[in-house]
Enzyme design. Structure first.
Site, PDB file in Angstrom:
ATOM      1  N   GLU A 115      22.574 -11.263 -25.410  1.00  0.00           N
ATOM      2  CA  GLU A 115      23.274 -11.660 -24.192  1.00  0.00           C
ATOM      3  C   GLU A 115      24.032 -12.975 -24.298  1.00  0.00           C
ATOM      4  OE1 GLU A 115      23.438  -9.830 -21.315  1.00  0.00           O
ATOM      5  OE2 GLU A 115      22.390  -8.252 -22.405  1.00  0.00           O
TER       6      GLU A 115
ATOM      7  N   SER B  10     -23.793  14.286  19.546  1.00  0.00           N
ATOM      8  CA  SER B  10     -25.131  13.714  19.703  1.00  0.00           C
ATOM      9  C   SER B  10     -25.336  12.409  18.959  1.00  0.00           C
ATOM     10  CB  SER B  10     -26.188  14.727  19.249  1.00  0.00           C
ATOM     11  OG  SER B  10     -26.203  15.845  20.122  1.00  0.00           O
TER      12      SER B  10
END
Length: 833
Positions: free
Chosen positions: A106, A482
């Protein structure tokens, strides 16, 4: 001047000055005009381009977007919330060869220029003007940092100019290592990875310091376009570009000839694209954690610096991976057992594609099955004998018609006849091919909590979070049936009743007004009343008629107050008797927490999934006021007092009432509706539940170490079948979890608060006895019962084992001996803790 002379005017001729003469020069005027134009140009550039450039100081303090990681209770990472994978490193942590590889690819003069490549800029601008295109390329690493962080990626002359100005400024403010660090941490390299550290794991499955030179060079080619050098689709192109980078490294003296030759000969060495190894741990749990974090901190950077997907948070959760695996397996197995034999439930989804485009179409759905060796597959072709399958890793397989012969649910016929191209189905390997599997339509949720802290240890909200995102453990509101009864009975105990109080199990009707008329309650299964029995018996046998009589005698306003205090309902329920039988709605998490409060001696608990949250710098930012507990994680005892976190919990119900209810519900496991758990051979409390229909079956309970709860039912409440009960379906699911979960844990009794009186009573009548002792037989006629002070029944002289006359003669002495005997017995057994 003489008289009569005419006045004369005197003219003084001035020689032009140098400045005036200079202004008349054509070349000066030209230069002045050019200077003016240049000034105007500079002003225009500042006005249009540079005026709103970000401050370099802002770039100095720039923090890249980082994923947030969730850790389990043992500190291991289990999930990441990320829009892009990223690992932030300092410059010194990057291998030198990696830095040189990116320079070769780069910006080979990075450490010598001042942020701009002037010859390259002129060349790019000229080519752009000649060709009539926007300028590309020639960006230095500094310019790329600016592009990635500040000015964006739009290819225009304005952007390039802004980029150049800011790059020049950055070079005056940041050092070269700082700029390189920003670059290597922010560059996007494909496979959803930001920065070279994340890319190293994504492409090679290992950290940066383990990469070879050839692999390092491959990473350096990716900034030019990861898709262009995909290792699977563009292998040769990637090799050529990688070798070019290696050549540049050799030409610039970054490597020697031997290193170059060895790297050139190496293959790419990439691994297939894969999901991070820990992404599927506790899917429902980590999604619930995400919801809570999102509510606290927001999702994206716009919501603040500590957002879920960008803030780099470290989240210590309460998830126990071992318990999570057991809970997940137990619930899934229970759902499959219930659903077995009902036929194929249909495809998991459907995709449309043309030609060979099935892979991308299937991958975009993100549908998977994480159960045993099951896999999700898309049907890519079929004929009368078999179907061709495609999988998420690109592999293919065959589904013979004989392996998909199960009936279609609700329709009959064979499942293979209904399978079409584009269907996503669940399959499992079988005999060199694949066999069709059916994901159950019935679902449910399960939660496991530590009753001493409220920390949620495990959570499963359905069969598979990738198929069903809805979390039934926290989001599904269902009737508890229950399982609400212990809370109703706790209200009765708070208001004067005892475990030995006698209540008639018989017909009970109430007048609801002229519009509704009279309502008569009934026991489960229309069982007839059994006459007078103890309050304990009513819980153990889950008698509805006794429950409504107790609720009516206590007062429903007091019952719903107790329900509210224990956090079962988000809103206060109306005082209707039907709520005493579980007609209201709640979640599994709320019910488990309510039972945990009972085990915690009535002290309030807030169920939590998050222990604490740290920001990217390690500072604890949640919960507010968090304090560390030094020594709490010590491996061994250091001879000092055990460190204990400070507990500041309010008392929501009487601690003795809470213990009485726990002690009573131990009887549910010993001789009631949850006897399937009795052979675990440890102190355990709990209660089953079955709602009207039945549409849901429940179990909630556990030990002093952990409380778990679950329900099973259809998302749209439907009849499960007359045989479905909490004791036969839900309790066995909890047992499958409990067998491995409790392995190695010491069987501990439930802690009794100060003041509780343990009295021997006759289990059937509730009367105190003397001359006999409880035994290990669950059906023993004599049991220990817990009473609050001054509420325990006094013994009479009549017992089952002693004749009436001798007992009467020795009553005073015998009563004193028995009182002492209870204490002696309890001490011999280690006491009641």
């Amino acid at each position: 001047m003489a008289d009569g002379d005419t006045p004369q005017t005197i003219h003084i001729e001035r020689t032009p000055g140098r400045w005036a003469r200079l202004r008349r020069r054509w070349w000066f005027r030209t230069l002045a005009i050019l200077a003016l134009l240049a000034g105007l140009l500079v002003f225009a550039v500042w006005l249009l381009v540079a005026r709103d450039l970000p401050s370099v100081n802002k770039l100095r303090s720039y923090e890249p977007q980082l994923p947030s990681y969730v850790r389990s209770t043992d500190g291991a990472p289990i999930h990441a919330y990320a829009q892009m994978r990223r690992v932030q490193l300092s410059y010194n942590e990057f291998p030198p060869l990696l830095v040189r590889a990116f320079m070769a690819a780069e910006d080979r003069t990075f450490f010598s220029h001042h942020g701009l490549d002037f010859p390259g800029l002129v060349r790019a601008a000229g080519e752009g003007l000649i060709r009539g295109k926007t300028p590309r390329g020639t960006s230095t690493i500094t310019q790329q940092v600016v592009k990635n962080i500040a000015v964006g990626n739009k290819a225009t002359y304005t952007r390039k100019l802004r980029e150049a100005i800011l790059a020049w400024r950055i070079e005056d403010t940041l050092t070269k290592p700082q700029i390189m660090e920003l670059y290597l941490n922010t560059i996007e390299l494909g496979r959803n990875s930001g920065g070279v550290a994340a890319a190293s794991d994504a492409y090679f499955g290992k950290p940066l310091d383990k990469l070879s030179l050839a692999q390092t060079a491959y990473l350096a080619i990716l900034p030019k376009g990861p898709a262009n050098y995909d290792p699977d689709r563009n292998t040769q192109r990637a090799l050529d570009r990688r070798n070019w980078v290696l050549g540049e490294m050799l030409r610039n003296g970054f490597i020697n000839q031997a290193q170059h030759a060895e790297a050139i000969a190496a293959p790419l060495g990439t691994v297939p694209r894969q999901t991070p190894r820990f992404e599927r741990v506790g899917g429902y749990f980590v999604e619930e954690v995400r919801r809570q974090l999102s509510k606290q901190f927001g999702d994206s950077r716009e919501d603040g610096p500590n957002s879920v997907f960008d803030g780099g948070l470290w989240v210590r959760s309460s998830l126990d991976p071992r318990l999570q695996a057991y809970a997940q397996r137990a619930l899934r197995d229970g759902l499959l057992r219930f659903d077995r034999g009902r036929g194929w439930s249909g495809p998991l989804g459907k995709v449309q594609f043309e030609g060979d485009g099935w892979y991308s179409a299937f991958a975009s759905k993100n549908i998977g099955v994480d159960y045993d060796n099951w896999r999700a597959a898309v049907v890519i072709a079929r004929d009368s004998r078999a179907a061709q399958l495609g999988f998420d890793d690109g592999d293919t397989g065959t589904l013979p018609a004989s392996a998909a012969a199960m009936p279609i649910r609700g329709r009959g016929g064979h499942a293979f006849d209904a399978i079409q191209v584009g269907d996503i189905v669940a399959v499992a390997p079988e005999g060199g091919a694949w066999s069709l599997r059916s994901v159950p339509k019935v679902s449910g949720g399960m939660v496991v909590e530590d009753p001493s802290t409220g920390r949620v240890l495990a959570m499963q909200g359905g069969f598979d979070s990738r198929l069903q995102a809805f979390n039934r453990a926290t989001q599904a509101t269902r009737q508890p049936g229950s399982t609400i009864k212990p809370i109703v009975y706790a209200a009765a105990l708070e208001n004067g009743m005892t475990p030995a109080s006698i209540v008639v199990d018989g017909p009970f009707c109430v007048w609801q007004g002229a519009g509704l008329g009279q309502k008569c309650f009934r026991n489960f299964g229309n069982a007839r009343g059994a006459g007078p029995h103890t309050l304990r018996w009513g819980i153990e046998q889950s008698r509805n008629l006794m429950t409504v009589q107790i609720a009516n005698a206590t007062g429903m306003d007091k019952v719903v107050d107790t329900i509210q205090r224990l956090g079962v309902s988000r809103n206060r329920l109306p005082p209707y008797l039907s709520y005493a039988l579980g007609a209201g709605e709640t979640t599994v998490l709320r019910m488990v927490n309510a039972y945990s409060i009972l085990v915690n001696q009535g002290r309030a608990l807030n169920p939590t999934l998050i222990d604490f949250v740290q920001d990217r710098r390690g500072r604890v930012i949640f919960p507010a006021g968090w304090r560390a507990c030094p020594g709490c994680n010590a491996r061994d005892w250091d001879g000092k007092p055990m460190p204990r976190p400070i507990v500041r919990a309010r008392q929501v119900i009487d601690p003795m009432v809470a213990y009485q209810m726990v002690h009573i519900t131990e009887g549910v496991v010993q001789r009631g509706t949850a006897t399937v758990l009795r052979d675990l051979k440890r102190p355990m409390m709990g209660k089953t539940g079955t709602t009207t229909g039945p549409t849901d079956v429940w179990f909630v309970g556990g030990t002093p170490q952990m409380i778990g709860g679950l329900y099973l039912g259809y998302d749209t409440p439907s009849n499960l079948g007359g045989y479905a009960q909490g004791g036969s379906i839900a309790a066995p699911i909890f047992k499958e979890f409990a067998v491995p979960a409790y392995e190695g844990l010491e069987p501990l009794p439930f802690a009794a608060p100060p003041g509780i009186r343990m009295v021997r009573i006759d289990r059937g009548s509730g009367r105190p006895v003397q001359g006999g002792w409880p035994t290990d037989d669950p059906l023993s006629s004599i049991i220990w019962e817990a009473f609050r002070p001054d509420s325990d029944p006094r013994r009479t002289r009549r017992t089952a084992n002693v004749e009436a006359a001798p007992a009467a003669a020795a009553a005073p002495a015998q009563r004193k001996t028995d009182r002492q005997g209870d204490s002696d017995f309890l001490q011999q057994q280690g006491g009641i803790y």
